[in-house]
Design a protein around this motif. Structure first.
Motif, PDB file in Angstrom:
ATOM      1  N   UNK A  59       0.808  -1.220   0.000  1.00 19.47           N
ATOM      2  CA  UNK A  59       0.000   0.000   0.000  1.00 19.47           C
ATOM      3  C   UNK A  59       0.841   1.270   0.000  1.00 19.47           C
ATOM      4  N   UNK A  60       2.129   1.165   0.271  1.00 17.78           N
ATOM      5  CA  UNK A  60       2.992   2.346   0.343  1.00 17.78           C
ATOM      6  C   UNK A  60       3.800   2.600  -0.932  1.00 17.78           C
ATOM      7  N   UNK A  61       3.675   1.720  -1.907  1.00 17.66           N
ATOM      8  CA  UNK A  61       4.411   1.897  -3.153  1.00 17.66           C
ATOM      9  C   UNK A  61       3.444   1.959  -4.318  1.00 17.66           C
ATOM     10  N   UNK A  62       3.753   2.656  -5.367  1.00 20.22           N
ATOM     11  CA  UNK A  62       5.020   3.323  -5.642  1.00 20.22           C
ATOM     12  C   UNK A  62       5.138   4.655  -4.904  1.00 20.22           C
ATOM     13  N   UNK A  63       6.371   5.085  -4.761  1.00 24.70           N
ATOM     14  CA  UNK A  63       6.691   6.403  -4.233  1.00 24.70           C
ATOM     15  C   UNK A  63       7.441   7.113  -5.356  1.00 24.70           C
ATOM     16  N   UNK A  64       6.965   8.283  -5.734  1.00 25.40           N
ATOM     17  CA  UNK A  64       7.637   8.950  -6.840  1.00 25.40           C
ATOM     18  C   UNK A  64       7.574  10.458  -6.713  1.00 25.40           C
ATOM     19  N   UNK A  65       8.494  11.070  -7.415  1.00 29.19           N
ATOM     20  CA  UNK A  65       8.536  12.522  -7.555  1.00 29.19           C
ATOM     21  C   UNK A  65       8.873  12.774  -9.026  1.00 29.19           C
ATOM     22  N   UNK A  66       9.117  13.999  -9.384  1.00 30.02           N
ATOM     23  CA  UNK A  66       9.422  14.299 -10.779  1.00 30.02           C
ATOM     24  C   UNK A  66      10.684  13.579 -11.258  1.00 30.02           C
ATOM     25  N   UNK A  67      11.701  13.470 -10.394  1.00 29.98           N
ATOM     26  CA  UNK A  67      12.994  12.920 -10.802  1.00 29.98           C
ATOM     27  C   UNK A  67      13.294  11.512 -10.295  1.00 29.98           C
ATOM     28  N   UNK A  68      12.508  10.990  -9.351  1.00 30.14           N
ATOM     29  CA  UNK A  68      12.825   9.701  -8.740  1.00 30.14           C
ATOM     30  C   UNK A  68      11.568   8.871  -8.548  1.00 30.14           C
ATOM     31  N   UNK A  69      11.717   7.561  -8.657  1.00 36.91           N
ATOM     32  CA  UNK A  69      10.601   6.680  -8.306  1.00 36.91           C
ATOM     33  C   UNK A  69      11.140   5.373  -7.738  1.00 36.91           C
ATOM     34  N   UNK A  70      10.365   4.843  -6.820  1.00 40.04           N
ATOM     35  CA  UNK A  70      10.673   3.576  -6.167  1.00 40.04           C
ATOM     36  C   UNK A  70       9.399   2.758  -6.226  1.00 40.04           C
ATOM     37  N   UNK A  71       9.489   1.570  -6.807  1.00 39.45           N
ATOM     38  CA  UNK A  71       8.285   0.762  -6.983  1.00 39.45           C
ATOM     39  C   UNK A  71       8.604  -0.716  -6.895  1.00 39.45           C
ATOM     40  N   UNK A  72       7.564  -1.498  -6.733  1.00 34.18           N
ATOM     41  CA  UNK A  72       7.705  -2.945  -6.725  1.00 34.18           C
ATOM     42  C   UNK A  72       7.906  -3.377  -8.173  1.00 34.18           C
ATOM     43  N   UNK A  73       8.942  -4.158  -8.422  1.00 31.26           N
ATOM     44  CA  UNK A  73       9.253  -4.568  -9.789  1.00 31.26           C
ATOM     45  C   UNK A  73       8.403  -5.749 -10.231  1.00 31.26           C
ATOM     46  N   UNK A  74       8.056  -6.614  -9.305  1.00 29.51           N
ATOM     47  CA  UNK A  74       7.262  -7.787  -9.640  1.00 29.51           C
ATOM     48  C   UNK A  74       5.967  -7.732  -8.853  1.00 29.51           C
ATOM     49  N   UNK A  75       4.872  -7.961  -9.537  1.00 30.43           N
ATOM     50  CA  UNK A  75       3.580  -7.995  -8.870  1.00 30.43           C
ATOM     51  C   UNK A  75       2.754  -9.115  -9.463  1.00 30.43           C
TER      52      UNK A  75
END
Length: 160
Positions: A9-25
């Motif tokens: 529930x806490x991902x993805x986290x992103x901004x204009x220049x960066x993102x952090x996400x689950x690669x496999x779902x």
């Protein structure tokens, strides 16, 4: 406790220049819900494959500058049943959002070079600090955020 749901529930986290996400779902065909693939390693830790992307922004155009994927320990085996884990997830996500936001402020005020290469040189593993669960003091999401950002060995290194 469903750790996969609590974490996802806490991902993805992103901004204009960066993102952090689950690669496999995976998608639950009956319910249509998306859940992370949270696996268990040989030590019993809960692990997920995470993607860290750095974006090049030029006006309204955005293109990928760099992408890295890596398996990271989300919860060490010793803390699987710790009732603070949901607060840790929430505090961790808030810490990452805070760091991304501050970096975006620096980029807006001083240009991309002023933000440094911290995230570009990082790998997804660097964005996680599950060892903060070893501390007894943090109980709430806010306390976990503070513990994560106040120490450069945890996530404080992300701050400009």
């Amino acid at each position: 406790m469903d750790l996969a749901a609590a974490f996802s529930q806490h991902l993805p986290i992103s901004s204009a220049h960066y993102s952090l996400e689950i690669a496999e779902q995976r998608i639950d065909g009956d319910a249509g819900e998306v859940w992370s693939v949270l696996s268990v390693n040989a030590e019993g830790d809960r692990v997920v494959t995470v993607r860290l992307a750095v974006w090049e922004v030029d006006g309204d155009d955005r293109s990928i500058r760099d992408v890295k994927e890596q398996d990271v320990v989300v919860v060490p085996a010793a803390y699987i049943d710790d009732p603070r884990v949901p607060a840790y997830f929430e505090g961790w996500a808030a810490a990452i959002r805070t760091a991304f936001s501050r970096l975006e402020e620096v980029i807006a005020a001083e240009g991309y070079a002023a933000a440094g290469d911290k995230i570009e040189e990082a790998v997804p593993y660097d964005m996680f600090s599950p060892e903060v669960l070893e501390l007894r003091r943090p109980q709430t999401a806010e306390e976990f955020t503070d513990a994560l950002l106040s120490n450069r060995k945890r996530l404080g290194w992300l701050l400009p």
